[in-house]
Scaffold this motif. Structure first.
Motif, mmCIF file in Angstrom:
data_model
loop_
_atom_site.group_PDB
_atom_site.id
_atom_site.type_symbol
_atom_site.label_atom_id
_atom_site.label_comp_id
_atom_site.label_asym_id
_atom_site.label_seq_id
_atom_site.Cartn_x
_atom_site.Cartn_y
_atom_site.Cartn_z
ATOM 1 N N MET A 1 0.842 -1.177 0.000
ATOM 2 C CA MET A 1 0.000 0.000 0.000
ATOM 3 C C MET A 1 0.887 1.240 0.000
ATOM 4 O O MET A 1 1.822 1.322 0.790
ATOM 5 C CB MET A 1 -0.899 -0.014 1.230
ATOM 6 N N PRO A 2 0.604 2.201 -0.888
ATOM 7 C CA PRO A 2 1.420 3.421 -0.919
ATOM 8 C C PRO A 2 1.382 4.167 0.416
ATOM 9 O O PRO A 2 0.352 4.232 1.072
ATOM 10 C CB PRO A 2 0.762 4.250 -2.022
ATOM 11 N N ASN A 3 2.543 4.697 0.804
ATOM 12 C CA ASN A 3 2.629 5.457 2.046
ATOM 13 C C ASN A 3 3.210 6.852 1.827
ATOM 14 O O ASN A 3 3.399 7.599 2.771
ATOM 15 C CB ASN A 3 3.445 4.706 3.093
ATOM 16 N N THR A 4 3.495 7.193 0.570
ATOM 17 C CA THR A 4 4.107 8.478 0.262
ATOM 18 C C THR A 4 3.410 9.092 -0.953
ATOM 19 O O THR A 4 3.124 8.399 -1.927
ATOM 20 C CB THR A 4 5.609 8.307 -0.027
ATOM 21 N N LEU A 5 3.147 10.389 -0.854
ATOM 22 C CA LEU A 5 2.543 11.137 -1.949
ATOM 23 C C LEU A 5 3.444 12.323 -2.250
ATOM 24 O O LEU A 5 3.846 13.048 -1.338
ATOM 25 C CB LEU A 5 1.154 11.644 -1.547
ATOM 26 N N VAL A 6 3.780 12.505 -3.516
ATOM 27 C CA VAL A 6 4.536 13.671 -3.959
ATOM 28 C C VAL A 6 3.629 14.439 -4.917
ATOM 29 O O VAL A 6 3.163 13.886 -5.909
ATOM 30 C CB VAL A 6 5.846 13.280 -4.680
ATOM 31 N N VAL A 7 3.368 15.695 -4.594
ATOM 32 C CA VAL A 7 2.599 16.567 -5.478
ATOM 33 C C VAL A 7 3.610 17.498 -6.143
ATOM 34 O O VAL A 7 4.359 18.196 -5.462
ATOM 35 C CB VAL A 7 1.538 17.373 -4.706
ATOM 36 N N SER A 8 3.650 17.460 -7.459
ATOM 37 C CA SER A 8 4.628 18.237 -8.216
ATOM 38 C C SER A 8 3.926 19.205 -9.156
ATOM 39 O O SER A 8 2.974 18.832 -9.832
ATOM 40 C CB SER A 8 5.522 17.311 -9.049
ATOM 41 N N THR A 9 4.426 20.437 -9.180
ATOM 42 C CA THR A 9 4.014 21.403 -10.191
ATOM 43 C C THR A 9 5.254 21.724 -11.019
ATOM 44 O O THR A 9 6.376 21.704 -10.503
ATOM 45 C CB THR A 9 3.449 22.688 -9.560
ATOM 46 N N PHE A 10 5.066 22.005 -12.306
ATOM 47 C CA PHE A 10 6.207 22.169 -13.207
ATOM 48 C C PHE A 10 5.791 23.002 -14.406
ATOM 49 O O PHE A 10 4.612 23.099 -14.735
ATOM 50 C CB PHE A 10 6.752 20.803 -13.651
ATOM 51 N N GLY A 11 6.775 23.610 -15.041
ATOM 52 C CA GLY A 11 6.529 24.460 -16.198
ATOM 53 C C GLY A 11 6.575 23.738 -17.526
ATOM 54 O O GLY A 11 6.116 24.276 -18.532
ATOM 55 N N HIS A 44 0.448 20.704 -16.034
ATOM 56 C CA HIS A 44 1.578 21.205 -15.250
ATOM 57 C C HIS A 44 1.524 20.792 -13.780
ATOM 58 O O HIS A 44 2.156 21.435 -12.926
ATOM 59 C CB HIS A 44 1.654 22.735 -15.368
ATOM 60 N N LYS A 45 0.798 19.728 -13.491
ATOM 61 C CA LYS A 45 0.722 19.232 -12.115
ATOM 62 C C LYS A 45 0.497 17.725 -12.142
ATOM 63 O O LYS A 45 -0.286 17.214 -12.941
ATOM 64 C CB LYS A 45 -0.425 19.916 -11.368
ATOM 65 N N ALA A 46 1.212 17.031 -11.244
ATOM 66 C CA ALA A 46 1.074 15.581 -11.157
ATOM 67 C C ALA A 46 1.222 15.141 -9.707
ATOM 68 O O ALA A 46 1.777 15.861 -8.872
ATOM 69 C CB ALA A 46 2.122 14.883 -12.018
ATOM 70 N N MET A 47 0.723 13.955 -9.435
ATOM 71 C CA MET A 47 0.905 13.319 -8.132
ATOM 72 C C MET A 47 1.614 11.988 -8.360
ATOM 73 O O MET A 47 1.325 11.294 -9.337
ATOM 74 C CB MET A 47 -0.433 13.092 -7.450
ATOM 75 N N ILE A 48 2.532 11.677 -7.472
ATOM 76 C CA ILE A 48 3.212 10.389 -7.523
ATOM 77 C C ILE A 48 2.895 9.670 -6.217
ATOM 78 O O ILE A 48 3.158 10.195 -5.131
ATOM 79 C CB ILE A 48 4.736 10.557 -7.675
ATOM 80 N N LEU A 49 2.317 8.496 -6.325
ATOM 81 C CA LEU A 49 2.061 7.640 -5.173
ATOM 82 C C LEU A 49 3.097 6.535 -5.178
ATOM 83 O O LEU A 49 3.420 5.984 -6.237
ATOM 84 C CB LEU A 49 0.671 7.011 -5.254
ATOM 85 N N MET A 50 3.625 6.202 -4.003
ATOM 86 C CA MET A 50 4.604 5.123 -3.919
ATOM 87 C C MET A 50 4.691 4.604 -2.497
ATOM 88 O O MET A 50 4.261 5.268 -1.551
ATOM 89 C CB MET A 50 5.972 5.592 -4.387
ATOM 90 N N SER A 51 5.257 3.437 -2.370
ATOM 91 C CA SER A 51 5.614 2.894 -1.069
ATOM 92 C C SER A 51 7.089 3.186 -0.875
ATOM 93 O O SER A 51 7.922 2.761 -1.674
ATOM 94 C CB SER A 51 5.372 1.385 -1.022
ATOM 95 N N CYS A 52 7.407 3.934 0.171
ATOM 96 C CA CYS A 52 8.783 4.351 0.419
ATOM 97 C C CYS A 52 9.230 3.825 1.780
ATOM 98 O O CYS A 52 8.593 4.114 2.799
ATOM 99 C CB CYS A 52 8.867 5.870 0.363
ATOM 100 N N SER A 53 10.303 3.061 1.788
ATOM 101 C CA SER A 53 10.797 2.482 3.044
ATOM 102 C C SER A 53 11.790 3.382 3.761
ATOM 103 O O SER A 53 12.093 3.169 4.929
ATOM 104 C CB SER A 53 11.446 1.117 2.778
ATOM 105 N N ASP A 54 12.322 4.419 3.083
ATOM 106 C CA ASP A 54 13.297 5.315 3.707
ATOM 107 C C ASP A 54 13.136 6.721 3.144
ATOM 108 O O ASP A 54 13.695 7.060 2.100
ATOM 109 C CB ASP A 54 14.713 4.797 3.471
#
Length: 87
Positions: A1-11, A44-54
């Motif tokens: 199950m994903p435990n990390t969310l990264v919201v990115s905005t970019f040009g 110009h916006k994305a979300m990355i879901l992932m399981s991150c152990s560190d």
């Protein structure tokens, strides 16, 4: 199950952002992250879901000079969230 969310905005266009994320994943392997899923919010916006152990190693990876330069060149801002399941 994903435990990390990264919201990115970019040009840059979403396709360039997605290609960069996939390139970093392929070259560096996100050894401490798995189940990577990129979700397009808009051009110009994305979300990355992932399981991150560190999260510390993940943060250090984002600070690498070549990735920092990519962020500057593409006006990219990442906000990282640690997710918790609510039961």
């Amino acid at each position: 199950m994903p435990n990390t969310l990264v919201v990115s905005t970019f040009g840059c266009p979403f396709s360039e952002f997605e290609a960069m994320v996939k390139k970093v994943d392929k070259e560096q392997g996100y050894v401490f992250c798995s189940e990577l899923e990129i979700i397009k919010v808009n051009e110009h916006k994305a979300m990355i879901l992932m399981s991150c152990s560190d999260l510390e190693k993940f943060g250090s990876m984002l600070e690498q000079p070549e990735l920092k330069q990519w962020d500057i060149d593409n006006n990219c801002v990442d906000t990282v969230y640690n997710l918790e399941l609510i039961e």
